[in-house]
Design an enzyme around this catalytic site. Structure first.
Site: not given
Ligand code: NAD
Ligand code: DAU
Length: 357
Positions: A132-134, A158, A162
């Protein structure tokens, strides 16, 4: 074949579905099925013999080793993680366990497998880590976007977990020669996004007539990428990425949260107008900010474009419209993921704020 971890989650499921739609190579899908994992996301591949689903933990060395020995994948793609920042603030333990310890155990099992491969297969093998970019921390308004050489400055449990996993992956390459690739992507959105995250939460709450909880002043900036574009970037890095390199993936699409929420409201106003004729925007409620909230993320995605020719295909306008439409078309999916555990989470997170559920 390839082995994907976390392939029942949001991005992993989109990746598996796209992978199987675009070629014949089978996938072993190892997923623990936490609250975020959902087999229903993969329903379109029910009965497809190219998809082998296994419920299990990436930290279960015996299981992972057995799957590697049995299926002999040419690549392992690690999507599995605890992914929600707010949950990491309430309970960081699971994040350390899966994202750090789990990644370590997975790396060790893969290293043992890779070490024993015949020379040709050993050379062709890849371990791709989805990050992730975080990990780069937070930017000031005029700072340049994150490049791959930006210092790691994670601010939440988180992002720290990561970052730790990224460091392990890097070290396994430098020390043991494991052929790794890492992607650092910005905020994804699209189908199957669990409604604890901003965009799906806003859609689901809006339709349910509930408050739309915006943290703080709503001016935090994220870069948004349609999930299918993230999946195509991962395929491209897997196919042609340079070993040991990291690639930033982003949509060149920085927007403050409040603008995202208003866009979602405007789309819903057009596609599913409220019965009383008012805008969904009237449901917006400002609530207490997230502790340690990162102010701005921005991704410089020039390296992946220059080296691998990858660019996002979707604009934000087209991607967000598809996403809102997907949620309107799948009310039963939304209903089923809003289990008791989901309701408990919403209660805990938003109690005293916007009372979102
Ligand atoms: P998600 O939470 O929707 O899905 C995560 C999946 O991993 C789930 O199906 C869960 O059951 C599985 N899991 C959790 N713990 C596990 C374990 N110990 N063993 C096997 N499986 C397990 O997450 P996502 O949003 O699909 O993110 C997927 C990946 O991409 C993550 O590594 C996250 O850090 C990264 N990522 C997410 C975003 C985003 O915006 N969602 C952006 C950049 C990177
Ligand atoms: O940047 C990549 C990341 O983006 C991933 O690595 C994470 O897995 C993914 O969850 C996401 O993280 P964020 O914290 O940016 O996503 P989230 O959707 O939780 O929140 C997006 C923005 O919106 C953040 O600034 C917090 C805000 N927010 C979120 C929620 C859930 C609100 O204002 N209200 C809310 O109820």
């Amino acid at each position: 074949m390839i082995l994907v971890t976390g392939g029942a989650g949001f991005i992993g499921a989109n990746f598996v579905l796209d992978w199987l739609a675009q070629g014949d190579e089978p996938v072993v899908n190892l997923d623990k099925l936490t609250y975020a994992g959902n087999r229903e996301n993969l329903a379109a591949r029910e009965g497809d013999t190219r998809h082998v689903f296994v419920q299990g933990d990436i930290g279960d060395t015996a299981l992972v080793s057995q799957l590697l020995a049995q299926h002999r994948p040419r690549a392992v793609l690690n999507f599995a993680a605890e992914s929600h920042v707010d949950r990491s603030i309430h309970g960081p333990g699971d994040f350390i366990q899966t994202n750090v310890v789990g990644t370590f155990r997975l790396l060790e099992a893969v290293r043992t497998y890779w070490d024993a491969l015949p020379a040709g297969e050993r050379e062709a093998f890849r371990f791709l880590h989805v990050s992730t970019d975080e990990v780069y921390g937070s930017l000031a308004p005029t700072d340049p976007a994150f490049t791959e050489t930006h210092r790691y400055e994670p601010n939440s449990p988180y992002s720290a977990s990561k970052a730790a996993s990224d460091h392990l992956v890097r070290a396994w390459h430098h020390t043991y020669g494991l052929p790794v690739l890492t992607t650092n992507c910005s905020n994804n959105y699209g189908p199957f996004h669990f409604p604890e995250k901003l965009i799906p939460l806003m859609i689901v709450n809006a339709l349910a007539g509930k408050p739309l909880p915006v943290y703080g002043d709503g001016m935090q900036v994220r870069d948004w990428l349609y999930v299918k574009d993230h999946c195509s970037a991962i395929r491209r890095v897997l196919a042609a990425g340079r070993l040991g390199e990291t690639y930033n993936v982003g949509g060149w699409n920085e927007k403050p949260n409040i603008e995202i929420v208003k866009t979602v409201c405007a789309l819903l106003d057009a596609l599913r107008p409220r019965a009383d004729g008012q805008s969904y925007a009237t449901q917006i409620t400002y609530v207490k900010d997230r502790p340690g909230h990162d102010r701005r993320y921005a991704i410089d995605a020039r390296k992946i474009e220059r080296e691998l020719g990858w660019k996002p295909a979707e604009t934000f306008e087209s991607g967000i419209r598809k996403t809102v439409q997907w949620y309107l078309d799948h009310p039963e999916w939304v209903q089923r993921v809003q289990s008791g555990a989901y309701r408990e989470w919403v209660q805990k997170q938003y109690a005293g704020g916007a009372a979102a559920a």
